[in-house]
Design a protein around this motif. Structure first.
Motif, short mmCIF file in Angstrom:
data_model
loop_
_atom_site.label_atom_id
_atom_site.label_comp_id
_atom_site.label_asym_id
_atom_site.label_seq_id
_atom_site.Cartn_x
_atom_site.Cartn_y
_atom_site.Cartn_z
N VAL A 151 -5.08 0.66 7.59
CA VAL A 151 -4.94 1.51 6.41
C VAL A 151 -5.80 2.76 6.55
O VAL A 151 -5.36 3.88 6.25
CB VAL A 151 -5.33 0.73 5.13
CG1 VAL A 151 -5.39 1.67 3.92
CG2 VAL A 151 -4.33 -0.39 4.86
N ASP A 174 -6.00 0.85 -2.81
CA ASP A 174 -5.14 0.81 -1.62
C ASP A 174 -5.35 -0.48 -0.85
O ASP A 174 -4.40 -1.12 -0.40
CB ASP A 174 -5.44 2.01 -0.72
CG ASP A 174 -5.00 3.32 -1.33
OD1 ASP A 174 -4.02 3.31 -2.10
OD2 ASP A 174 -5.64 4.35 -1.05
N ILE A 175 -6.62 -0.87 -0.68
CA ILE A 175 -6.93 -2.10 0.06
C ILE A 175 -6.41 -3.31 -0.71
O ILE A 175 -5.86 -4.24 -0.11
CB ILE A 175 -8.45 -2.20 0.29
CG1 ILE A 175 -8.97 -0.96 1.03
CG2 ILE A 175 -8.77 -3.46 1.08
CD1 ILE A 175 -8.33 -0.73 2.37
N THR A 205 -15.13 2.24 10.25
CA THR A 205 -13.69 2.36 10.46
C THR A 205 -13.37 3.05 11.78
O THR A 205 -12.45 2.65 12.50
CB THR A 205 -13.04 3.13 9.31
OG1 THR A 205 -13.65 4.41 9.18
CG2 THR A 205 -13.19 2.39 8.00
N THR A 230 -6.11 -5.19 9.01
CA THR A 230 -5.25 -4.45 8.09
C THR A 230 -6.02 -3.29 7.45
O THR A 230 -5.49 -2.18 7.32
CB THR A 230 -4.70 -5.38 7.01
OG1 THR A 230 -3.84 -6.35 7.61
CG2 THR A 230 -3.92 -4.61 5.96
N THR A 231 -7.26 -3.56 7.05
CA THR A 231 -8.09 -2.49 6.47
C THR A 231 -8.27 -1.36 7.47
O THR A 231 -8.18 -0.18 7.12
CB THR A 231 -9.46 -3.05 6.04
OG1 THR A 231 -9.26 -4.09 5.08
CG2 THR A 231 -10.32 -1.95 5.43
N VAL A 271 0.81 -1.21 0.00
CA VAL A 271 0.00 0.00 0.00
C VAL A 271 0.85 1.26 0.00
O VAL A 271 0.35 2.36 -0.21
CB VAL A 271 -0.96 -0.02 1.22
CG1 VAL A 271 -0.22 0.21 2.50
CG2 VAL A 271 -2.09 0.98 1.05
N PHE A 318 -11.21 -7.53 -2.17
CA PHE A 318 -11.25 -6.66 -1.00
C PHE A 318 -11.43 -5.21 -1.40
O PHE A 318 -11.97 -4.41 -0.65
CB PHE A 318 -9.98 -6.83 -0.17
CG PHE A 318 -9.89 -8.12 0.58
CD1 PHE A 318 -10.56 -8.29 1.77
CD2 PHE A 318 -9.14 -9.18 0.10
CE1 PHE A 318 -10.49 -9.49 2.46
CE2 PHE A 318 -9.06 -10.38 0.78
CZ PHE A 318 -9.74 -10.53 1.98
N ALA A 319 -10.95 -4.86 -2.60
CA ALA A 319 -11.09 -3.48 -3.06
C ALA A 319 -12.55 -3.09 -3.22
O ALA A 319 -12.90 -1.91 -3.17
CB ALA A 319 -10.34 -3.30 -4.38
N VAL A 330 -9.02 6.81 1.28
CA VAL A 330 -8.64 5.43 1.01
C VAL A 330 -9.37 4.99 -0.25
O VAL A 330 -10.58 5.07 -0.35
CB VAL A 330 -9.02 4.51 2.18
CG1 VAL A 330 -8.72 3.05 1.83
CG2 VAL A 330 -8.27 4.92 3.44
N VAL A 388 -14.73 -1.55 0.10
CA VAL A 388 -14.45 -0.27 0.75
C VAL A 388 -15.74 0.48 1.05
O VAL A 388 -15.85 1.17 2.06
CB VAL A 388 -13.52 0.59 -0.14
CG1 VAL A 388 -13.33 1.97 0.45
CG2 VAL A 388 -12.18 -0.09 -0.29
#
Length: 629
Positions: free
Chosen positions: A270, A285-286, A145, A266-267, A82, A133-134, A281, A137
């Motif tokens: 980030v 990036d993810i 988050t 991890t997300t 990332v 995973f992208a 984000v 988001v």
């Protein structure tokens, strides 16, 4: 210029001078150890009955591969990594599944072959499905988050507290005043350095706090460095040290669940570091972060290590120091590799007393929660669904964190979820957000009560001076409007209906030039120039205050196309729209109008907006919209 802003991007890519780079990087290594970097190999070795030599190999392998994973994540190559200041560490959530898998496969070094087989396969699977995973988001708005990052900080604080009291083992003694003095003294030094220092000293406050605390403990005889002399200079990690990995479907499924959980952590990391950097984000990036995780985990399986995730304590250190260069983290990765290859270096770091590490951890872990608070400050808590998401996720997370033995109440297969407050809290936040905001019919949110002063009474309005009247009702329109002055001349008003009628009559009697100037004062729909309490409430009603990057791009493109076609901004009464899709659909429909028709529509939308805002200002002035579509 990008939405992320050039200044912050430059800070991420900035390379400090060599001396600072080394010191900053080593400070992150100490924070890494403060987070329990070598606890997992010790727990695994003790549970499986491994020899001391095998334990040393596990520790060396963990340090080496954590360094490799950190460099892959922060430096990156191709579409892997990332490229943010994120340090990778061993995931605690993997401990119980690894022990269970190994014991089922015969225990000891033999059982580890099945563990590493599952780790390698899951790493490759994670790398392959990273683009998926992208796409998630959009399911991580600030309410999710912010909750997850807050939970991570709060759940780690008890770990810091135990360390401050002496750490796990015979030295743990909550009543030991000397341990408390080391912990609080280290914390006080860090706070004091940030208070009285500027520049470089402030950025290495954690490092100086650890150094001063360790020196004090050494002088008082509470730590020694005898292990440094006995440690070897070279400790190589041999691939497949415990034999050729074995593949089994059950262990692979168990480790894949671990990888999904670490993906959530991890997300969250980030998002946390992106919040510090004040940048959005993106889905890419993810995906990059997940590819780095997957590749590093596969390499770790080959080198006899474990699954990784971003260490949140190092995110807290980035926040405390303000040093956001990813190259600092990459240097920390180099240090970790050296610690894995040169056991003497690791012995020096492991000689730092637990209370000293605990004192520094209290500051760093709490700072993670502060980042979560910062994100939650952007959430519309007038929408009770958001309040419920935050309250339930944090409450459940603290329940499991405070009473970890509650996991015994569920079947063994479910204990991987219930055994961690971070995991359970994150799953709760994500699940509730899906249920309350995405599943089923989208119901319109009621307009929240304004947080300002009490609503105006009709008697007060009739007694106002002309200037007071203009000031009180200026918020009805985004820019200045002569209609307010004309409505003022129609006083006194017998009731709220008369007030509303007077404002409508004054507004609709405006000249074309007045209306054109008024429309020009409105910002592009959902754009960054929106300001003012009323405008903020309008946006939050339709959820435009918490859009992920890809949806914000769609809204910006619509607003740009509208302005290019008609020459004035897209104005829409957001409180009449239930969600973003309704806003986008209506905006696309209006793009097909003629110029004359759209001017008329925009004028009516301004009237609708003013109507809602009047209800916020005046008691008993409920909306009475009788405008054509």
């Amino acid at each position: 210029m990008s939405a992320d802003g050039p200044t912050r991007r430059d800070a991420v890519d900035e390379v400090p001078p060599a001396g600072k780079l080394v010191i900053y990087g080593f400070q992150h290594v100490l924070a890494f150890f403060a987070g329990g970097a070598i606890v997992i190999p010790i727990l695994l070795a003790s549970s499986l009955g491994l020899t001391s030599g095998q334990l040393v190999h596990l520790i060396n392998a963990a340090l080496l591969t954590c360094g490799i994973a950190t460099i892959v994540q922060s430096v990156g190559f191709w579409k892997v990594g990332v490229r943010l200041p994120l340090l990778q560490g061993v995931a605690f959530v993997a401990v119980s599944p690894m022990i269970a898998i190994s014991l089922d496969a015969g225990g000891g070094a033999e059982g580890l072959r099945t563990v590493y087989g599952a780790i390698i396969v899951c790493g490759l699977i994670t790398f392959a499905i990273a683009p998926l995973f992208a796409r998630v988001v959009r399911y991580f708005p600030p309410v999710v988050t912010g909750s997850v990052i807050t939970i991570i900080g709060l759940a780690l604080l008890p770990v810091a507290a135990v360390s401050a009291a002496g750490g796990d083992g015979p030295s743990f003694d909550p009543g030991n005043g000397r341990n408390m003095a080391y912990a609080l003294g280290t914390l006080a030094i860090i706070v004091l350095l940030h208070k009285v220092s500027r520049g470089f000293l402030a950025t290495i406050g954690v490092l100086l706090g650890l150094a001063i605390g360790t020196t004090a403990a050494w002088l008082l005889g509470d730590t020694d460095f005898s292990e440094v002399g006995r440690a070897d200079w070279i400790g190589l990690s041999t691939p497949f040290q415990f034999g050729i990995p074995q593949l089994s479907l059950g262990p692979i499924i168990s480790m894949m669940i671990v990888m999904l959980i670490t993906a959530v952590e991890t997300t969250g990391a980030v998002f946390a570091v992106s919040e510090i950097l004040d940048r959005r984000v993106r889905g890419d990036d993810i995906a990059r972060a997940m590819r780095a995780d997957g590749l590093s985990v596969a390499v770790g399986g080959v080198l006899n290590s474990f699954p990784y995730t971003c260490f949140s304590e190092n995110v807290g250190l980035v926040r405390i120091t303000g040093v956001t260069s990813r190259w600092v983290i990459s240097v920390a990765g180099v240090f970790m590799m050296l610690l894995g290859l040169v056991p003497k270096f690791a012995a020096i770091v492991t000689s730092i007393p637990a209370p000293v590490l605990g004192g520094a951890s209290l500051a760093m872990f709490a700072m993670v929660s502060v980042v979560g608070f910062q994100i939650l400050s952007r959430v519309d808590f007038h929408d009770h669904r958001n309040s419920l998401i935050v309250a339930a996720s944090i409450g459940i997370a603290m329940y499991v964190t405070a009473v970890p033995d509650v996991k015994q109440a569920v079947p063994e297969w479910a204990q991987i979820f219930v055994g961690s407050g971070i995991t359970l809290g994150a799953v709760t936040a994500i699940g509730l957000n899906l249920v309350l905001h995405h599943l089923g019919p989208q119901r319109r949110r009621p307009a929240p009560d304004p947080p300002s002063a009490p609503r105006l009474s009709l008697e007060h309005i009739n007694d106002m001076t002309r200037e007071e009247f203009r000031t009180s009702f200026a918020a009805l329109f985004q820019g200045p409007a002569q209609a307010i002055d004309r409505a003022c001349e129609l006083r006194p008003f017998a009731n709220a209906t008369d007030l509303r009628a007077a404002l409508q009559e004054a507004y609709f009697s405006s000249s074309n030039d007045e209306l054109q100037r008024l429309l020009a004062c409105y910002p592009d729909l959902g754009g960054p120039s929106v300001a003012g309490e009323m405008s903020t409430r309008d946006r939050s009603t339709a959820g435009l205050d918490q859009l992920p990057r890809h949806e914000q791009v769609r809204l910006d493109e619509l607003a740009r196309a509208y302005r290019e076609r008609f020459g004035f901004p897209l104005v829409m009464c957001l409180r009449d729209q239930s969600h973003l899709k309704a806003v986008l659909d209506r905006g696309q429909q209006r793009l097909h109008n003629t110029l004359a028709q759209e001017r008329h529509t925009a004028v009516l939308e301004v009237a609708r907006i003013a109507d809602h805002r009047l209800s916020d200002l005046v008691a008993e002035a409920n909306p009475d919209r009788r405008y054509p579509n």
